[in-house]
Write an enzyme that holds these catalytic residues in place. Structure first.
Site, PDB file in Angstrom:
ATOM      1  N   ASN A   6       4.254  -4.464   2.947  1.00 13.70           N
ATOM      2  CA  ASN A   6       4.394  -5.795   3.532  1.00 13.70           C
ATOM      3  C   ASN A   6       3.990  -5.833   5.006  1.00 13.70           C
ATOM      4  O   ASN A   6       3.387  -6.811   5.467  1.00 13.70           O
ATOM      5  CB  ASN A   6       5.824  -6.313   3.355  1.00 13.70           C
ATOM      6  CG  ASN A   6       6.084  -6.779   1.942  1.00 13.70           C
ATOM      7  OD1 ASN A   6       5.170  -7.179   1.232  1.00 13.70           O
ATOM      8  ND2 ASN A   6       7.335  -6.727   1.517  1.00 13.70           N
ATOM      9  N   ALA A  39       5.466  -6.260  10.712  1.00 10.14           N
ATOM     10  CA  ALA A  39       6.658  -5.473  10.394  1.00 10.14           C
ATOM     11  C   ALA A  39       7.404  -6.086   9.224  1.00 10.14           C
ATOM     12  O   ALA A  39       7.281  -7.283   8.942  1.00 10.14           O
ATOM     13  CB  ALA A  39       7.575  -5.385  11.619  1.00 10.14           C
ATOM     14  N   ASP A  40       8.177  -5.257   8.551  1.00  9.98           N
ATOM     15  CA  ASP A  40       9.004  -5.711   7.437  1.00  9.98           C
ATOM     16  C   ASP A  40      10.234  -4.809   7.360  1.00  9.98           C
ATOM     17  O   ASP A  40      10.121  -3.593   7.519  1.00  9.98           O
ATOM     18  CB  ASP A  40       8.217  -5.654   6.123  1.00  9.98           C
ATOM     19  CG  ASP A  40       8.958  -6.322   4.973  1.00  9.98           C
ATOM     20  OD1 ASP A  40       9.397  -7.473   5.146  1.00  9.98           O
ATOM     21  OD2 ASP A  40       9.110  -5.693   3.920  1.00  9.98           O
ATOM     22  N   THR A  41      11.386  -5.416   7.157  1.00  8.50           N
ATOM     23  CA  THR A  41      12.645  -4.667   7.098  1.00  8.50           C
ATOM     24  C   THR A  41      13.382  -4.996   5.811  1.00  8.50           C
ATOM     25  O   THR A  41      13.424  -6.156   5.397  1.00  8.50           O
ATOM     26  CB  THR A  41      13.546  -5.017   8.310  1.00  8.50           C
ATOM     27  OG1 THR A  41      12.850  -4.716   9.518  1.00  8.50           O
ATOM     28  CG2 THR A  41      14.855  -4.226   8.274  1.00  8.50           C
ATOM     29  N   GLY A  53       9.195  -1.022   8.064  1.00  7.29           N
ATOM     30  CA  GLY A  53       7.800  -0.627   8.104  1.00  7.29           C
ATOM     31  C   GLY A  53       7.119  -1.413   9.206  1.00  7.29           C
ATOM     32  O   GLY A  53       7.444  -2.573   9.445  1.00  7.29           O
TER      33      GLY A  53
END
Length: 195
Positions: free
Chosen positions: A49, A69-71, A106
């Site tokens: 993502n 970013a992706d959490t 990420g």
């Protein structure tokens, strides 16, 4: 330092970049995030993502350094996305009650439609034992609906969290200890890819 583009609408990521003194503009990607239900490692989801977001925006702004970013929150093999409603948010916090879980973020740095750097960091959060009274009190102070796992460690986290291990900024949504020097290095290298 060159002004970057943040490919995210997250107010928490904006706060982290501002606190680090990084100049940026926000350009939100229109891509749909990948949210598989099961049988996919959280590490792969957030990496995919973050790259998806960064690459989509990078293609629209040639020459610019773009950060995506992706959490996500994972309890064992179960991924806890953003809750759809308050009932689901309540269920998520009760599921996390008294347990240890991991937070994966990420991030991807891209330029000219190419990945400059991509990685995933993992931190661990241990919840206090919760009950309905604590959860309801927490929801009075915090909106859980825009947060993976239905909580934000930076907002009244002491009400529900016992302790954490690893990077606090990673749990919030962007591991600044890693990201800031990488952005600086990416600018110095003029966008060349490196391992």
């Amino acid at each position: 330092m060159e002004k970057i583009i943040l490919a995210s609408a997250s107010p928490r990521r904006k706060d982290l970049l501002n606190a680090a003194g990084i100049a940026f503009d926000v350009k939100i990607s229109s891509v749909d995030e990948w949210e598989p239900e099961k049988d996919v490692c959280p590490r792969e989801i957030v990496r995919h993502n973050s790259e998806l977001k960064a690459m989509a925006v990078s293609a629209q702004y040639p020459g610019k350094l773009v950060l995506g970013a992706d959490t996500t929150v994972a309890l064992g093999n179960e991924i806890l996305h953003k809750p759809k409603n308050m009932s689901e948010a309540h269920a998520m916090l009760m599921k996390l009650s008294g347990k240890k879980h991991d937070v994966y973020t990420g991030f991807c740095i891209a330029r000219n439609g190419k990945i400059v750097f991509s990685d995933v960091l993992v931190s661990t959060v241990v919840f206090r034992h919760l009950d309905d009274v604590i959860v309801q009190a927490y929801f009075i102070k915090v909106n859980p609906l825009d947060k993976a796992g239905a909580y934000g460690i930076q907002e009244y986290g002491d009400m529900i969290i016992d302790h954490y291990e690893g990077s606090l900024s990673n749990i919030i949504g962007l591991p600044m200890e890693t990201v800031k020097p990488l952005l600086e290095r990416s600018i110095a290298m003029q966008g060349e890819s490196y391992a």
